[in-house]
Design a protein around this motif. Structure first.
Motif, PDB file in Angstrom:
ATOM      1  N   GLU A  24       0.860  -1.183   0.000  1.00 48.80           N
ATOM      2  CA  GLU A  24       0.000   0.000   0.000  1.00 48.80           C
ATOM      3  C   GLU A  24       0.894   1.230   0.000  1.00 48.80           C
ATOM      4  OE1 GLU A  24      -2.827   0.023   3.145  1.00 48.80           O
ATOM      5  OE2 GLU A  24      -3.759  -1.884   2.581  1.00 48.80           O
ATOM      6  N   ALA A  25       0.949   1.886  -1.147  1.00 47.18           N
ATOM      7  CA  ALA A  25       1.793   3.074  -1.285  1.00 47.18           C
ATOM      8  C   ALA A  25       1.137   4.011  -2.276  1.00 47.18           C
ATOM      9  CB  ALA A  25       3.203   2.694  -1.728  1.00 47.18           C
ATOM     10  N   LYS A  26       1.468   5.269  -2.200  1.00 35.11           N
ATOM     11  CA  LYS A  26       0.887   6.279  -3.069  1.00 35.11           C
ATOM     12  C   LYS A  26       1.282   6.031  -4.523  1.00 35.11           C
ATOM     13  CE  LYS A  26       0.601  11.274  -3.760  1.00 35.11           C
ATOM     14  NZ  LYS A  26       1.074  12.613  -3.300  1.00 35.11           N
ATOM     15  N   GLY A  27       0.312   5.969  -5.390  1.00 36.09           N
ATOM     16  CA  GLY A  27       0.561   5.765  -6.806  1.00 36.09           C
ATOM     17  C   GLY A  27       0.857   4.326  -7.197  1.00 36.09           C
ATOM     18  N   TYR A  28       0.903   3.432  -6.220  1.00 35.93           N
ATOM     19  CA  TYR A  28       1.217   2.023  -6.466  1.00 35.93           C
ATOM     20  C   TYR A  28      -0.094   1.246  -6.597  1.00 35.93           C
ATOM     21  CZ  TYR A  28       3.176  -2.660  -5.583  1.00 35.93           C
ATOM     22  OH  TYR A  28       3.540  -3.985  -5.655  1.00 35.93           O
ATOM     23  N   VAL A  29      -0.267   0.560  -7.725  1.00 35.62           N
ATOM     24  CA  VAL A  29      -1.496  -0.209  -7.976  1.00 35.62           C
ATOM     25  C   VAL A  29      -1.111  -1.665  -8.166  1.00 35.62           C
ATOM     26  CG1 VAL A  29      -3.519  -0.482  -9.435  1.00 35.62           C
ATOM     27  CG2 VAL A  29      -2.542   1.796  -9.088  1.00 35.62           C
ATOM     28  N   CYS A  30      -1.804  -2.537  -7.453  1.00 31.35           N
ATOM     29  CA  CYS A  30      -1.457  -3.958  -7.476  1.00 31.35           C
ATOM     30  C   CYS A  30      -2.723  -4.791  -7.692  1.00 31.35           C
ATOM     31  CB  CYS A  30      -0.783  -4.346  -6.153  1.00 31.35           C
ATOM     32  SG  CYS A  30      -0.330  -6.097  -6.037  1.00 31.35           S
ATOM     33  N   LYS A  31      -2.583  -5.856  -8.482  1.00 32.35           N
ATOM     34  CA  LYS A  31      -3.707  -6.747  -8.742  1.00 32.35           C
ATOM     35  C   LYS A  31      -3.189  -8.171  -8.874  1.00 32.35           C
ATOM     36  CE  LYS A  31      -7.977  -6.926 -11.401  1.00 32.35           C
ATOM     37  NZ  LYS A  31      -8.798  -6.240 -12.459  1.00 32.35           N
ATOM     38  N   LYS A  32      -3.974  -9.140  -8.364  1.00 28.07           N
ATOM     39  CA  LYS A  32      -3.565 -10.542  -8.401  1.00 28.07           C
ATOM     40  C   LYS A  32      -4.607 -11.379  -9.132  1.00 28.07           C
ATOM     41  CE  LYS A  32      -0.786 -10.722  -4.133  1.00 28.07           C
ATOM     42  NZ  LYS A  32       0.450 -11.276  -4.739  1.00 28.07           N
ATOM     43  N   THR A  33      -4.150 -12.511  -9.642  1.00 25.77           N
ATOM     44  CA  THR A  33      -5.050 -13.484 -10.257  1.00 25.77           C
ATOM     45  C   THR A  33      -4.437 -14.868 -10.110  1.00 25.77           C
ATOM     46  OG1 THR A  33      -6.384 -13.962 -12.227  1.00 25.77           O
ATOM     47  CG2 THR A  33      -4.058 -13.478 -12.579  1.00 25.77           C
ATOM     48  N   THR A  34      -5.237 -15.891 -10.359  1.00 22.49           N
ATOM     49  CA  THR A  34      -4.756 -17.267 -10.289  1.00 22.49           C
ATOM     50  C   THR A  34      -4.655 -17.847 -11.690  1.00 22.49           C
ATOM     51  OG1 THR A  34      -5.780 -17.575  -8.111  1.00 22.49           O
ATOM     52  CG2 THR A  34      -5.165 -19.553  -9.325  1.00 22.49           C
ATOM     53  N   LEU A  35      -3.475 -18.331 -12.030  1.00 23.36           N
ATOM     54  CA  LEU A  35      -3.225 -18.908 -13.343  1.00 23.36           C
ATOM     55  C   LEU A  35      -3.537 -20.402 -13.326  1.00 23.36           C
ATOM     56  CD1 LEU A  35       0.221 -17.207 -14.146  1.00 23.36           C
ATOM     57  CD2 LEU A  35      -2.094 -16.365 -14.622  1.00 23.36           C
ATOM     58  N   PRO A  36      -3.586 -21.039 -14.498  1.00 22.49           N
ATOM     59  CA  PRO A  36      -3.775 -22.495 -14.533  1.00 22.49           C
ATOM     60  C   PRO A  36      -2.750 -23.211 -13.655  1.00 22.49           C
ATOM     61  CG  PRO A  36      -3.958 -21.584 -16.739  1.00 22.49           C
ATOM     62  CD  PRO A  36      -3.532 -20.456 -15.851  1.00 22.49           C
ATOM     63  N   GLY A  37      -3.211 -24.192 -12.930  1.00 18.19           N
ATOM     64  CA  GLY A  37      -2.342 -24.914 -12.011  1.00 18.19           C
ATOM     65  C   GLY A  37      -2.294 -24.298 -10.631  1.00 18.19           C
ATOM     66  N   GLY A  38      -3.148 -23.300 -10.365  1.00 20.63           N
ATOM     67  CA  GLY A  38      -3.180 -22.672  -9.053  1.00 20.63           C
ATOM     68  C   GLY A  38      -2.054 -21.701  -8.794  1.00 20.63           C
ATOM     69  N   ILE A  39      -1.374 -21.232  -9.831  1.00 26.72           N
ATOM     70  CA  ILE A  39      -0.255 -20.298  -9.676  1.00 26.72           C
ATOM     71  C   ILE A  39      -0.797 -18.888  -9.453  1.00 26.72           C
ATOM     72  CG2 ILE A  39       1.758 -19.305 -10.822  1.00 26.72           C
ATOM     73  CD1 ILE A  39       1.967 -21.928 -12.413  1.00 26.72           C
ATOM     74  N   GLU A  40      -0.292 -18.221  -8.430  1.00 25.74           N
ATOM     75  CA  GLU A  40      -0.706 -16.856  -8.148  1.00 25.74           C
ATOM     76  C   GLU A  40       0.197 -15.870  -8.886  1.00 25.74           C
ATOM     77  OE1 GLU A  40      -2.087 -14.921  -4.116  1.00 25.74           O
ATOM     78  OE2 GLU A  40       0.090 -14.631  -4.318  1.00 25.74           O
ATOM     79  N   ALA A  41      -0.409 -14.990  -9.672  1.00 25.48           N
ATOM     80  CA  ALA A  41       0.333 -13.986 -10.430  1.00 25.48           C
ATOM     81  C   ALA A  41      -0.023 -12.598  -9.926  1.00 25.48           C
ATOM     82  CB  ALA A  41       0.026 -14.102 -11.915  1.00 25.48           C
ATOM     83  N   THR A  42       0.975 -11.734  -9.916  1.00 28.72           N
ATOM     84  CA  THR A  42       0.802 -10.363  -9.436  1.00 28.72           C
ATOM     85  C   THR A  42       1.189  -9.386 -10.527  1.00 28.72           C
ATOM     86  OG1 THR A  42       1.367 -11.072  -7.185  1.00 28.72           O
ATOM     87  CG2 THR A  42       1.445  -8.710  -7.646  1.00 28.72           C
TER      88      THR A  42
END
Length: 281
Positions: A186-204
């Motif tokens: 959590e920082a000013k101007g910093y935007v982060c998003k996550k999703t789950t790829l095939p095989g249960g891999i977490e991507a950021t």
């Protein structure tokens, strides 16, 4: 006198005129009817047009059939091109196009480039780059522009759009036994998003302000197999233009099978050295 004059001098009364008409009717009644010229001519014209259309259609079908046969005919497993008594003519192989040369980047003083690698290692890295370029080109948004490889290192590519160049860093690096993770900060101007790829891999995917907050860079990160995978697009500093890609676009790219195939190949046969973590460094 002539017959014409005799007829002309006949009395002009109703009985005489009627007699002449009956005589002419009996005379013409015994003659055969005149042939119908319009009907046969029309029918002949229709048949001629039908033959022309059939000839044209048959010729087009023949050409199409020959084209299809040349395109799809393949030899049998034993190398015999004859199948079912028909000789299949294989289409000539298409000429392969050599990949374009890399963008040259002059090494910094004391630095190195791919030209300094042993020939076998250099060929291996260039082959991976040539496979990666069309994948990145097809998956990155058009705002990134034309994607090219560079000769500075296997990780470095470049996108060019409207005279602006954006460095692209694509890395699949062995991580050893300690896979790296990326928490969303959590920082000013910093935007982060996550999703789950095939095989249960977490991507950021992140968008981070740099250069005193004037521009932003975008990065995708996840761990696959034994490797840390990252794809970063840097801004164009000269024009203060941020990386022209969003977090959602990066996460969509990460889910593409063609991109994951590249990652899988580099994880199995690395083109980069293992990542070393230096305590306190």
């Amino acid at each position: 006198m002539s017959t014409h004059n005799e007829l002309h001098e006949l009395p002009d009364d109703d009985g005489t005129v009627l007699l002449i008409r009956e005589t002419m009717a009996r005379t013409t009644a015994d003659l055969p009817p005149l042939p119908d010229l319009v009907g046969p001519a029309r029918a002949q014209g229709r048949r001629r047009r039908a033959r022309v259309r059939f000839a044209i259609g048959g010729g087009a079908l023949a050409v199409a059939a020959l084209g299809m046969a040349a395109a799809v005919a393949l030899p049998a497993d034993d190398g015999d091109p004859q199948v079912g008594g028909v000789i299949n003519v294989a289409a000539p192989p298409s000429s392969s196009t050599a990949p374009p040369p890399p963008v040259h980047i002059e090494p910094t003083p004391g630095g190195s480039s791919m030209a300094d690698l042993p020939p076998a290692e250099r060929a291996k890295q260039e082959d991976f780059q040539n496979r990666a370029v069309p994948v990145l080109q097809s998956l990155l948004p058009e705002t990134v522009g034309t994607v090219q490889r560079t000769d500075a290192g296997v990780r470095l590519y470049q996108g060019t759009k409207n005279g602006k160049s954006f460095f692209i860093i694509f890395s699949v690096r062995p991580s050893g036994s300690d896979p790296t993770t990326r928490p969303c900060l959590e920082a000013k101007g910093y935007v982060c998003k996550k999703t789950t790829l095939p095989g249960g891999i977490e991507a950021t995917a992140t968008t981070s302000p740099i250069n005193n907050g004037n521009v932003t860079e975008a990065e995708l990160f996840f761990h696959y197999g034994k490797s840390n995978v990252s794809l970063a697009i840097e801004p164009h500093d000269a024009s203060n233009t941020s990386a022209p890609v969003t977090n959602d676009q990066l996460l969509e790219l990460a889910r593409a099978s063609s991109f994951l195939d590249l990652v899988k190949a580099a994880d199995k046969d690395p083109v980069e050295k293992e990542q070393k973590t230096v305590v306190g460094g």
